[in-house]
Design a protein around this motif. Sequence first.
Motif, PDB file in Angstrom:
ATOM      1  N   GLU A  36      33.688-114.792  30.231  1.00 41.22           N
ATOM      2  CA  GLU A  36      34.904-114.026  29.934  1.00 41.22           C
ATOM      3  C   GLU A  36      36.134-114.808  30.386  1.00 41.22           C
ATOM      4  OE1 GLU A  36      33.011-109.528  30.348  1.00 41.22           O
ATOM      5  OE2 GLU A  36      34.021-110.445  32.059  1.00 41.22           O
ATOM      6  N   ASN A  49      40.441-116.245  17.622  1.00 43.54           N
ATOM      7  CA  ASN A  49      39.021-115.992  17.881  1.00 43.54           C
ATOM      8  C   ASN A  49      38.143-117.064  17.244  1.00 43.54           C
ATOM      9  OD1 ASN A  49      39.638-113.722  19.353  1.00 43.54           O
ATOM     10  ND2 ASN A  49      39.224-112.293  17.708  1.00 43.54           N
ATOM     11  N   LYS A  64      35.113-111.800  20.087  1.00 40.93           N
ATOM     12  CA  LYS A  64      35.796-110.506  20.049  1.00 40.93           C
ATOM     13  C   LYS A  64      35.258-109.572  21.132  1.00 40.93           C
ATOM     14  CE  LYS A  64      36.886-110.598  15.131  1.00 40.93           C
ATOM     15  NZ  LYS A  64      36.642-109.985  13.817  1.00 40.93           N
ATOM     16  N   ALA A  65      33.955-109.591  21.327  1.00 39.17           N
ATOM     17  CA  ALA A  65      33.347-108.738  22.356  1.00 39.17           C
ATOM     18  C   ALA A  65      33.833-109.146  23.745  1.00 39.17           C
ATOM     19  CB  ALA A  65      31.828-108.819  22.272  1.00 39.17           C
ATOM     20  N   VAL A  67      36.646-110.713  24.483  1.00 35.37           N
ATOM     21  CA  VAL A  67      38.065-110.353  24.589  1.00 35.37           C
ATOM     22  C   VAL A  67      38.192-108.854  24.880  1.00 35.37           C
ATOM     23  CG1 VAL A  67      40.250-110.133  23.324  1.00 35.37           C
ATOM     24  CG2 VAL A  67      38.911-112.252  23.163  1.00 35.37           C
ATOM     25  N   SER A  68      37.455-108.036  24.171  1.00 39.98           N
ATOM     26  CA  SER A  68      37.528-106.582  24.372  1.00 39.98           C
ATOM     27  C   SER A  68      37.093-106.182  25.776  1.00 39.98           C
ATOM     28  CB  SER A  68      36.653-105.858  23.347  1.00 39.98           C
ATOM     29  OG  SER A  68      37.174-106.034  22.058  1.00 39.98           O
ATOM     30  N   ARG A  69      35.985-106.767  26.251  1.00 41.92           N
ATOM     31  CA  ARG A  69      35.519-106.454  27.610  1.00 41.92           C
ATOM     32  C   ARG A  69      36.530-106.912  28.653  1.00 41.92           C
ATOM     33  NH1 ARG A  69      30.401-107.708  25.568  1.00 41.92           N
ATOM     34  NH2 ARG A  69      30.509-109.834  26.362  1.00 41.92           N
ATOM     35  N   LEU A  71      39.809-107.314  28.273  1.00 44.07           N
ATOM     36  CA  LEU A  71      40.968-106.419  28.223  1.00 44.07           C
ATOM     37  C   LEU A  71      40.685-105.126  28.988  1.00 44.07           C
ATOM     38  CD1 LEU A  71      42.095-106.862  24.501  1.00 44.07           C
ATOM     39  CD2 LEU A  71      43.408-107.519  26.525  1.00 44.07           C
ATOM     40  N   ALA A  72      39.491-104.570  28.775  1.00 50.32           N
ATOM     41  CA  ALA A  72      39.117-103.319  29.457  1.00 50.32           C
ATOM     42  C   ALA A  72      39.039-103.531  30.969  1.00 50.32           C
ATOM     43  CB  ALA A  72      37.797-102.800  28.915  1.00 50.32           C
ATOM     44  N   SER A  77      46.210-104.064  27.289  1.00 50.39           N
ATOM     45  CA  SER A  77      46.068-103.539  25.938  1.00 50.39           C
ATOM     46  C   SER A  77      46.182-104.601  24.852  1.00 50.39           C
ATOM     47  CB  SER A  77      47.102-102.425  25.686  1.00 50.39           C
ATOM     48  OG  SER A  77      48.405-102.931  25.879  1.00 50.39           O
ATOM     49  N   ASN A  78      46.579-105.820  25.208  1.00 48.51           N
ATOM     50  CA  ASN A  78      46.686-106.837  24.163  1.00 48.51           C
ATOM     51  C   ASN A  78      46.582-108.256  24.721  1.00 48.51           C
ATOM     52  OD1 ASN A  78      49.458-107.846  24.782  1.00 48.51           O
ATOM     53  ND2 ASN A  78      50.008-105.735  24.254  1.00 48.51           N
ATOM     54  N   ARG A  79      46.464-109.220  23.814  1.00 48.18           N
ATOM     55  CA  ARG A  79      46.263-110.623  24.163  1.00 48.18           C
ATOM     56  C   ARG A  79      47.497-111.224  24.841  1.00 48.18           C
ATOM     57  NH1 ARG A  79      41.914-112.750  20.452  1.00 48.18           N
ATOM     58  NH2 ARG A  79      42.806-114.819  20.650  1.00 48.18           N
TER      59      ARG A  79
END
Length: 92
Positions: A36, A49, A64-65, A67-69, A71-72, A77-79
Amino acid sequence: MLTPKVIKRLLDTFAGLEPEGAAEARLRLSVLTGREGEVVGAVARGLSNAEIGRELAMGEGTVKAHVSRALAKLGLSNRVQMALLVRDAGKR
């Protein structure tokens, strides 16, 4: 004008200081896994990506996965926020 002695004192005083918030930003980033962290670093460099996938030898869906993890985990909320956090941490 400053004398060389004063300039040296100023440089010695401020050269070792890190930007305000750098330690906190590094602490926030420390929750990420190694992979990550690699993806977040690539996002901070402005890679898409697809570019990250090619660079790190992973599929775009996997990027994408990650990046999403990330961010969480980071509460972002964004890049752009992600890239700013990396910058604040003093990482490249």
